[in-house]
Design a protein around this motif. Structure first.
Motif, PDB file in Angstrom:
ATOM      1  N   SER B 270      -5.831  -1.303  -1.641  1.00 38.14           N
ATOM      2  CA  SER B 270      -5.632  -2.185  -0.493  1.00 38.14           C
ATOM      3  C   SER B 270      -4.318  -2.944  -0.664  1.00 38.14           C
ATOM      4  O   SER B 270      -3.818  -3.101  -1.780  1.00 38.14           O
ATOM      5  CB  SER B 270      -6.802  -3.151  -0.345  1.00 38.14           C
ATOM      6  OG  SER B 270      -6.784  -4.104  -1.372  1.00 38.14           O
ATOM      7  N   LEU B 271      -3.781  -3.427   0.454  1.00 38.85           N
ATOM      8  CA  LEU B 271      -2.434  -3.979   0.424  1.00 38.85           C
ATOM      9  C   LEU B 271      -2.337  -5.264  -0.398  1.00 38.85           C
ATOM     10  O   LEU B 271      -1.280  -5.601  -0.900  1.00 38.85           O
ATOM     11  CB  LEU B 271      -1.927  -4.206   1.854  1.00 38.85           C
ATOM     12  CG  LEU B 271      -1.686  -2.910   2.645  1.00 38.85           C
ATOM     13  CD1 LEU B 271      -1.286  -3.210   4.084  1.00 38.85           C
ATOM     14  CD2 LEU B 271      -0.623  -2.048   1.970  1.00 38.85           C
ATOM     15  N   ASN B 272      -3.459  -5.992  -0.552  1.00 35.48           N
ATOM     16  CA  ASN B 272      -3.386  -7.204  -1.391  1.00 35.48           C
ATOM     17  C   ASN B 272      -4.442  -7.163  -2.500  1.00 35.48           C
ATOM     18  O   ASN B 272      -4.854  -8.190  -3.010  1.00 35.48           O
ATOM     19  CB  ASN B 272      -3.558  -8.458  -0.536  1.00 35.48           C
ATOM     20  CG  ASN B 272      -4.999  -8.612  -0.068  1.00 35.48           C
ATOM     21  OD1 ASN B 272      -5.758  -7.628  -0.051  1.00 35.48           O
ATOM     22  ND2 ASN B 272      -5.385  -9.815   0.282  1.00 35.48           N
ATOM     23  N   ALA B 355      -0.359  -9.157   5.972  1.00 38.12           N
ATOM     24  CA  ALA B 355      -0.260  -8.159   4.898  1.00 38.12           C
ATOM     25  C   ALA B 355       1.088  -8.247   4.180  1.00 38.12           C
ATOM     26  O   ALA B 355       1.376  -7.433   3.298  1.00 38.12           O
ATOM     27  CB  ALA B 355      -0.463  -6.758   5.461  1.00 38.12           C
ATOM     28  N   GLU B 356       1.914  -9.206   4.571  1.00 29.94           N
ATOM     29  CA  GLU B 356       3.242  -9.407   3.977  1.00 29.94           C
ATOM     30  C   GLU B 356       4.118  -8.158   4.049  1.00 29.94           C
ATOM     31  O   GLU B 356       4.840  -7.843   3.100  1.00 29.94           O
ATOM     32  CB  GLU B 356       3.124  -9.912   2.535  1.00 29.94           C
ATOM     33  CG  GLU B 356       2.403 -11.252   2.469  1.00 29.94           C
ATOM     34  CD  GLU B 356       2.333 -11.805   1.053  1.00 29.94           C
ATOM     35  OE1 GLU B 356       3.385 -12.209   0.541  1.00 29.94           O
ATOM     36  OE2 GLU B 356       1.232 -11.830   0.486  1.00 29.94           O
ATOM     37  N   ASN B 357       4.014  -7.449   5.162  1.00 28.12           N
ATOM     38  CA  ASN B 357       4.881  -6.297   5.382  1.00 28.12           C
ATOM     39  C   ASN B 357       6.333  -6.788   5.412  1.00 28.12           C
ATOM     40  O   ASN B 357       6.661  -7.723   6.143  1.00 28.12           O
ATOM     41  CB  ASN B 357       4.501  -5.638   6.716  1.00 28.12           C
ATOM     42  CG  ASN B 357       5.447  -4.525   7.107  1.00 28.12           C
ATOM     43  OD1 ASN B 357       6.589  -4.772   7.484  1.00 28.12           O
ATOM     44  ND2 ASN B 357       4.973  -3.304   7.012  1.00 28.12           N
ATOM     45  N   PRO B 358       7.216  -6.187   4.581  1.00 32.37           N
ATOM     46  CA  PRO B 358       8.574  -6.743   4.453  1.00 32.37           C
ATOM     47  C   PRO B 358       9.344  -6.786   5.768  1.00 32.37           C
ATOM     48  O   PRO B 358       9.992  -7.797   6.066  1.00 32.37           O
ATOM     49  CB  PRO B 358       9.253  -5.815   3.440  1.00 32.37           C
ATOM     50  CG  PRO B 358       8.301  -4.715   3.136  1.00 32.37           C
ATOM     51  CD  PRO B 358       6.961  -5.056   3.701  1.00 32.37           C
ATOM     52  N   LEU B 359       9.297  -5.714   6.572  1.00 34.86           N
ATOM     53  CA  LEU B 359      10.075  -5.685   7.810  1.00 34.86           C
ATOM     54  C   LEU B 359       9.664  -6.824   8.740  1.00 34.86           C
ATOM     55  O   LEU B 359      10.509  -7.582   9.232  1.00 34.86           O
ATOM     56  CB  LEU B 359       9.917  -4.333   8.518  1.00 34.86           C
ATOM     57  CG  LEU B 359      10.515  -4.249   9.918  1.00 34.86           C
ATOM     58  CD1 LEU B 359      12.032  -4.443   9.891  1.00 34.86           C
ATOM     59  CD2 LEU B 359      10.181  -2.920  10.590  1.00 34.86           C
TER      60      LEU B 359
END
Lengths: 362, 498
Positions: B270-272, B355-359
């Motif tokens: 999972s993303l985190n 989700a703290e997606n960089p973009l």
């Protein structure tokens, strides 16, 4: 007279009297090619048949599910239906991109008769609450129900798409006082009244289902545009799609035959005796046309909830069959209770081991 | 001088009217009105707890799987069941597929369709826009109709039909798909992926994953004509020229209930590292905090419902229509959900921020949310979820035995299901006694986004996003349409109902 498909050469017999004077569009039962059938008596040119038909889609008290079921249909896929049958889609709330001004003009032109309206599709119930005012569902402060009535009076044909528009559906027993266009559940009348006829002389055609099967919607539109008559039952439902029970074609039929039952969800077996399946009770095309070209609820183990029936949603619990001593209170249309009891008793005794042990592919 | 206008907004699910006050062509005030009430919460009262699985999917025609999942999860909690991994994967896959059909339908048929609006007739990209997005005729519109109908076949293979099936039940799912069924799902997903990469993205998913900030985005666009000519490329070119990255700002608060429950045995991470692949959370701009269910309340001060003197948690929630509006304060059938008393926007952009997606963290922290970033998040969300769904479809084949766990039914219970629908945070709260539903409350994504004001007079997210926007033509208020549609509104859900 003999009709020969111009594409695949398939030959069929058709009663001459069923072909309207202007000719009609027909679909080849073999290759599904759509072509013009001319009435031999007149020799009307193709151009007359190609006159453009207009369609307007109005949403009332609904969820939009019929729209998305329609957009899932193929063949014909929605754009093929509209473009190939030369339909002019005046308005659909989910895809049209008119300006507000253009939309107002269109509505005015429709009501004044300047713009002809051939087919009106109504999705969602007619909301009459609170207290008959219709103010639970408004457009620019006016009840949506009034718009539905004015458009229905202008249209050659009205299709009530889905159980809500046909019979009231969700909300028919609730505070929103929902009703169908020409039926309130089983009772004729509904919103427009029992004697209402559209300009073509037909009553409002009901296409129930929650949602209505997309293939039924496109099939009905194609039939109306092509001048193919639809035989209706007492609830103004076309027999073409609602002439067989949902049970017909269910891959669990063998379980039903031998009364091998599913008592708990996921056990595999027939869902009719314990889990509230309405497949043997209700008419609909779900196991004949399949959903999304793939499957149906009963095939994967979801009971049929009888969503095409005028009393959907039922007022007793889903997922449970109402029984008297293990025999459902409601039995398939037309069966004799005593005979059915005896037959199911014998069938259960005759059930093969491979079924009882669920050694089948279902 | 200011003047009031009412804009009915179509190409949203259901009925929406926006009332605005314009001064010198600029929106100075906005009120969002859901104009239909269907009373689902009251229809549920007195019914069997399981009936939520049949009735609530009918809240919405384009996200019925989401309502089914929220209803099933609320019952899982009430009956205290942990469902098997296979069922988790099936629920995740069908939920993900509903997002895949939604995201391209919304982007192409509902949102970019406006690029072909006569408003843009003198715009340099107008001709191209018409050839792509004209309803039922544009090249992208036609493809999208076909491919979105094809990908949702996965739900029919597993769940019997879409929309409106009831294949999720407490304990898991009813289906026992065969190996061939699972293979069919793989083929359907592969086909969608190929089309999505070619038509919508213009590149492989892997290439898109390298875009991590605004500069990368510019570089990506210039790198290849395939990028610039894709629907995503066209969206970026058109939006920048039309200034969509400058309008529709909003409050900058985001809420996400988290999506895709993690199976115990899976190669996906999972993303985190939490229990859901897309994590749950609340954030003010990019300051993220964990989500607490107890902090969710609904306020109906400005909604056509009887008002308590305070906002209510959904377990205490009331739905009593009160349509007099005599005092002029009430104006919508939507209630006003608040988190810790604050309005919040939800949807793909909120998912990416939490989700703290960089973009998207980069886009929002540099200039706040806007129409461009909100719609961009939706167009590229399939790129993030396709690989995960693909993996889970393959992992199901490891264990095809147990799709539903048996459990002890209870006469009374309480539970909630918090999930991410295609449009964002969706919650169902159920309380039943003696096998009958006492109270059922639903808070939909568009209730968050399209909420009316609350007792403090604070505007809902898209009301806020409209303020300050210039409207060229009040007969064709395309700018307002862009802002509203960037939230992917679903009014049939919102007014459920509610």
């Amino acid at each position: 007279m003999k009709i020969i498909c111009e594409k695949c050469g398939f030959t069929m017999n058709l009663d001459k009297s069923r072909i309207p004077e202007k000719g009609a569009k027909g679909k080849c039962p073999k290759c599904r090619h759509i072509f013009t059938i001319k009435n031999p008596g007149t020799g009307v040119s193709d151009n007359a048949n190609k006159s453009q038909k207009t369609l307007y889609w109005l949403q009332g008290g609904g969820c939009g599910g019929d729209t998305w079921a329609f957009f899932n249909s193929e063949p014909p896929e929605t754009s093929e239906l509209i473009n190939d049958l030369n339909i002019r889609l005046l308005w659909h709330p989910s895809i049209s991109n008119h300006s507000i001004a253009a939309q107002n003009k269109l509505n005015n032109d429709l009501l004044s008769g300047k713009q002809a309206l051939d087919i009106l599709c109504i999705e969602g119930s007619i909301i009459r609450g609170p207290g008959g005012t219709g103010m639970f569902d408004t457009l620019l402060g006016k009840p949506k129900k009034d718009i539905a009535a004015s458009l229905a009076n202008k249209a050659s044909y009205v299709l009530a798409v889905g159980t809500c528009a046909s019979f009231g559906g969700i909300g028919a027993d609730g505070e929103i006082e929902a009703t169908g266009m020409q039926f309130q559940k089983w009772t004729p009348g509904g919103f427009m009244g029992e004697n209402f006829k559209t300009k073509s002389g037909l009553p409002i055609i009901n296409l129930p289902g929650c949602p209505c099967h997309g293939g039924v919607i496109s099939g009905a539109i194609a039939a109306l545009v092509s001048g193919i008559p639809l035989k209706l039952n007492q609830y103004n439902i076309p027999l073409e799609w609602y002439g067989t029970l949902v049970h017909q074609g269910c891959t669990r039929n063998e379980y039903h035959e031998y009364r091998v039952e599913e008592k708990k969800i996921g056990e595999k077996g027939c869902l009719f005796f314990y889990l509230g399946c309405h497949g043997p009770l209700v008419y609909g095309p779900c196991n004949k046309m399949l959903w999304n070209r793939r499957s149906s609820k009963t095939r994967v183990g979801v009971p049929c909830f009888g969503c095409t029936r005028p009393d959907f949603p039922q007022q007793y619990p889903f997922f449970k069959t109402r029984n008297i001593e293990g025999i459902p209170i409601e039995l398939p249309d037309g069966v004799n209770r005593a005979h059915y009891l005896a037959y199911k008793g014998i069938a259960a005794a005759a059930a093969p081991e491979r079924l009882k042990k669920r050694k089948t592919g279902i | 001088m200011s003047r009031k206008y009412i804009f009915p907004i179509n190409r949203v699910e259901g009925d929406l009217e926006i009332q605005v006050e314009l001064k010198d062509g600029i929106i100075t005030e906005a009120w969002s009105a859901g104009t239909m009430y269907r009373g689902f919460e009251n229809i549920m009262k007195g019914r069997s707890p399981m009936d939520g699985l049949v009735i609530t999917p009918r809240v919405c025609g384009i996200c019925s799987t989401a309502h089914l999942k929220a209803a099933a999860k609320a019952l899982d909690m009430a009956y205290n069941i942990v469902i098997p991994d296979t069922a988790k994967m099936i629920r995740n896959i069908t939920m993900g597929v509903e997002m895949l059909q939604n995201d391209v339908r919304q982007a192409v048929l509902l949102f970019m369709c406006d690029f072909a609006n006569p408003y843009y007739k003198d715009f340099p990209l107008f001709k191209e826009a018409v050839s792509r997005y004209e309803p039922l005729k544009g090249s992208s519109a036609l493809q999208t109709l076909v491919e979105s109908a094809a990908i949702i076949e996965i739900t029919a293979v597993i769940g019997g039909q879409w929309p409106h099936s009831s294949f999720m039940v407490p304990g898991g799912v009813v289906s026992s798909p065969s190996i061939n069924d699972i293979n069919q799902c793989t083929y359907l997903l592969n086909r969608y992926r190929k089309w999505y990469e070619k038509q919508i993205l213009g590149c492989r998913l892997e290439r898109w994953a390298e875009v991590k900030n605004n500069l990368d985005l510019d570089k990506w666009l210039e790198e290849s004509h395939l990028h610039a000519d894709s629907d995503l490329g066209f969206f970026i070119r058109f939006s920048k020229k039309a200034g969509l990255d400058k309008i529709g700002k909003g409050h900058g608060n985001f809420i996400c209930f988290g999506s895709f429950d993690m199976p115990e045995n899976t190669d996906i991470k999972s993303l985190n590292k939490g229990p859901k692949y897309l994590p749950a959370g609340f954030s003010q701009h990019t300051r993220i905090q964990a989500l607490q269910e107890e902090s969710i309340f609904e306020d109906s001060t400005c909604s056509w419902f009887k008002t308590d003197d305070r906002p209510l948690h959904p377990f205490e929630g009331l739905t009593i229509p009160y349509a007099t509006g005599g005092e002029g304060k009430k104006y919508s059938w939507a209630k006003a959900p608040r988190y810790q008393g604050l309005p919040a926007e939800t949807g793909p952009l909120a998912q990416m921020i939490i989700a703290e997606n960089p973009l998207f963290t980069n886009l929002v922290s540099s200039k706040g949310p806007d129409v461009f970033s909100r719609e961009l998040a939706r167009i590229v969300r399939p790129a993030i979820i396709i690989p995960v769904l693909d993996k889970w479809i393959k992992e199901i084949a490891r264990n095809m035995e147990n799709f539903c766990r048996t459990y002890q039914e209870k006469e009374s219970g309480k539970g909630f299901g918090l999930i991410e629908a295609p449009r964002g945070a969706l919650g169902h709260w159920i309380h039943f006694k003696n096998e009958k539903i006492e109270n059922y409350q639903i808070i939909t994504p568009s209730a968050w986004n399209g909420s009316p004001r609350d007792l403090n007079g604070v505007r809902g997210p898209w009301e806020q996003a409209l303020v300050g926007t210039s409207i060229q033509d009040t007969d064709n208020p395309v700018e307002a349409g862009h802002i509203i549609r960037s939230f992917d509104p679903c009014l049939v859900c919102t007014v459920h109902a509610i």
